[in-house]
Motif scaffolding. Sequence first.
Motif, short mmCIF file in Angstrom:
data_model
loop_
_atom_site.label_atom_id
_atom_site.label_comp_id
_atom_site.label_asym_id
_atom_site.label_seq_id
_atom_site.Cartn_x
_atom_site.Cartn_y
_atom_site.Cartn_z
N GLY A 329 -22.39 1.08 4.33
CA GLY A 329 -22.15 -0.33 4.61
C GLY A 329 -21.08 -0.97 3.77
N ALA A 330 -20.61 -0.26 2.71
CA ALA A 330 -19.57 -0.82 1.84
C ALA A 330 -18.20 -0.34 2.30
CB ALA A 330 -19.81 -0.40 0.40
N THR A 331 -17.26 -1.28 2.39
CA THR A 331 -15.88 -0.94 2.75
C THR A 331 -14.95 -1.01 1.55
OG1 THR A 331 -15.46 -3.26 3.35
CG2 THR A 331 -16.20 -1.77 5.10
N GLY A 332 -15.45 -1.40 0.40
CA GLY A 332 -14.62 -1.47 -0.80
C GLY A 332 -15.47 -1.76 -2.02
N ARG A 333 -14.93 -1.43 -3.18
CA ARG A 333 -15.64 -1.66 -4.44
C ARG A 333 -14.63 -2.08 -5.49
NH1 ARG A 333 -18.87 3.01 -7.99
NH2 ARG A 333 -18.77 1.90 -9.99
N THR A 361 -19.86 -4.73 -10.91
CA THR A 361 -19.43 -4.01 -9.72
C THR A 361 -19.68 -4.89 -8.51
OG1 THR A 361 -19.87 -1.80 -10.64
CG2 THR A 361 -19.89 -2.01 -8.25
N ARG A 362 -18.63 -5.07 -7.71
CA ARG A 362 -18.75 -5.89 -6.49
C ARG A 362 -18.41 -5.02 -5.28
NH1 ARG A 362 -15.11 -9.91 -5.77
NH2 ARG A 362 -13.70 -9.17 -7.40
N TYR A 363 -19.35 -4.96 -4.35
CA TYR A 363 -19.15 -4.22 -3.11
C TYR A 363 -18.74 -5.18 -1.99
CZ TYR A 363 -21.30 -0.04 -5.10
OH TYR A 363 -21.57 1.06 -5.87
N ARG A 364 -17.83 -4.71 -1.14
CA ARG A 364 -17.42 -5.43 0.05
C ARG A 364 -17.97 -4.71 1.28
NH1 ARG A 364 -12.97 -8.50 0.36
NH2 ARG A 364 -12.45 -7.45 2.33
N GLY A 365 -18.18 -5.47 2.37
CA GLY A 365 -18.63 -4.84 3.60
C GLY A 365 -19.78 -5.58 4.23
N SER A 366 -20.51 -4.87 5.09
CA SER A 366 -21.60 -5.50 5.83
C SER A 366 -22.78 -5.84 4.94
CB SER A 366 -22.05 -4.58 6.97
OG SER A 366 -22.48 -3.32 6.47
N ASN A 367 -22.92 -5.13 3.81
CA ASN A 367 -24.01 -5.41 2.87
C ASN A 367 -23.42 -5.70 1.48
OD1 ASN A 367 -26.18 -4.89 4.74
ND2 ASN A 367 -25.71 -2.71 4.52
N PRO A 368 -22.79 -6.85 1.32
CA PRO A 368 -22.18 -7.15 0.01
C PRO A 368 -23.23 -7.18 -1.09
CG PRO A 368 -22.28 -9.13 1.36
CD PRO A 368 -22.67 -7.99 2.25
#
Length: 421
Positions: A329-333, A361-368
Amino acid sequence: MNLGQVWAKGAVAGALAALALPAPLGAQDIRPGLSVRDLPRPGYETGRWQAGNTTFLPVLTVQSVWTDNLFATSTDPKSAVIFGINPRIDAISRGRRLTLETSAYANVALHSRYTTEDRVTFGLGTAGRRHLGQTGALKFGLRMDRGAQARSDPEASPTLERPALYNSFQVRLGAEGDAGPLRIGADGSIQKVNYLASGESDPVERARLEDQDLTSYQLPVRIGWRASPRLTVYVEPFVNRRDARLPVDRTGIDRDLTTWGAQAGAQLDIADRWNGSLGIGAFRSNPDDPSISGYSGFSMSGNLVWSPDPRTRVVFTGFSGDVATVRSGATGRIDTRAGVRIEQEIRHNLLAFAGIGWQQTRYRGSNPDRLWSVPVEAEVEWLMSRTLSLFGTVRHENRRSDLASDRFKRTDIGVGIRVRT
């Protein structure tokens, strides 16, 4: 395996590691002033051996660490005692124009209650510098490591049967030189990481480990202007490329991407007071997958050393940038880290070390998701003789997160000995 068997295995492995060390050839300092441990200390000089123009520093560390949350879980923490054996040898060769620094190490970790967590890691690397005339130099390096993914790593799956092992290979090549007040340097690297998924019986976990196999390419170019003999200001554009081994991961996403960016900063060399550099800037990441939008962020890297007096050393570190991720679900970190560490000689044979950091740590995507923690650690080392020292350590980390499953608290307390023959 009970605790007595763990100690017995550790004693045998420690004895074998000690026998593997070469015989002493003489004493000579390698790099004075880099650490409080390296300060001149009559009667307690570390064991350093000389062979021609090469100096060796062998060290054997044996320690026991009690942890109250071995698996870094948010619920039902498990405590354990970890027995560690860590032989290491560093060598430096200085020629008229060529300098080589080489290191080899092994880490053996044996657990009192959970033997599936036992692991052996090791590594070997060398870095060289070939001087060209008065102001230029070529730099190169090779490194190989067998590592283990920490249970506290945000990318680690909590259902893995044992810590994931991986092989890492890195090649570095760079050059630098002066043109009047300008100083130009480039330092390119290629790193290949391969996780050993074959040891995992669950096919889902094997696929997740295989998703982490990747090759990274990095090329920063620093252009500096010497404002004074002790201060250089610079700009540093960079490009990073990540190529996953698999065309798409288990969720159908292409994880390949290219990151561009630049930093501006300063490099200090103020006698024995301030040394190091700090740069800040921005980056832009462009994924190859057309379904994932690009993103931008703050970029930072730095390492500054402040020495208020000869027996005190304060180290400031910082980093912020794009980091690889395989989280579903993460597209970037994006990771951001900052820390300060103090080294102090309390007495001639009593050293103290303390540090505190901040990590996010910050995740990007459908489940930030965001994870942040403040690790704190301390160590005291008593030099009993030139070859033997006793030390004690303590470390505490409290990680918070938007997701309850990513939270944990952990305290580690350890004691050990170091032998420098």
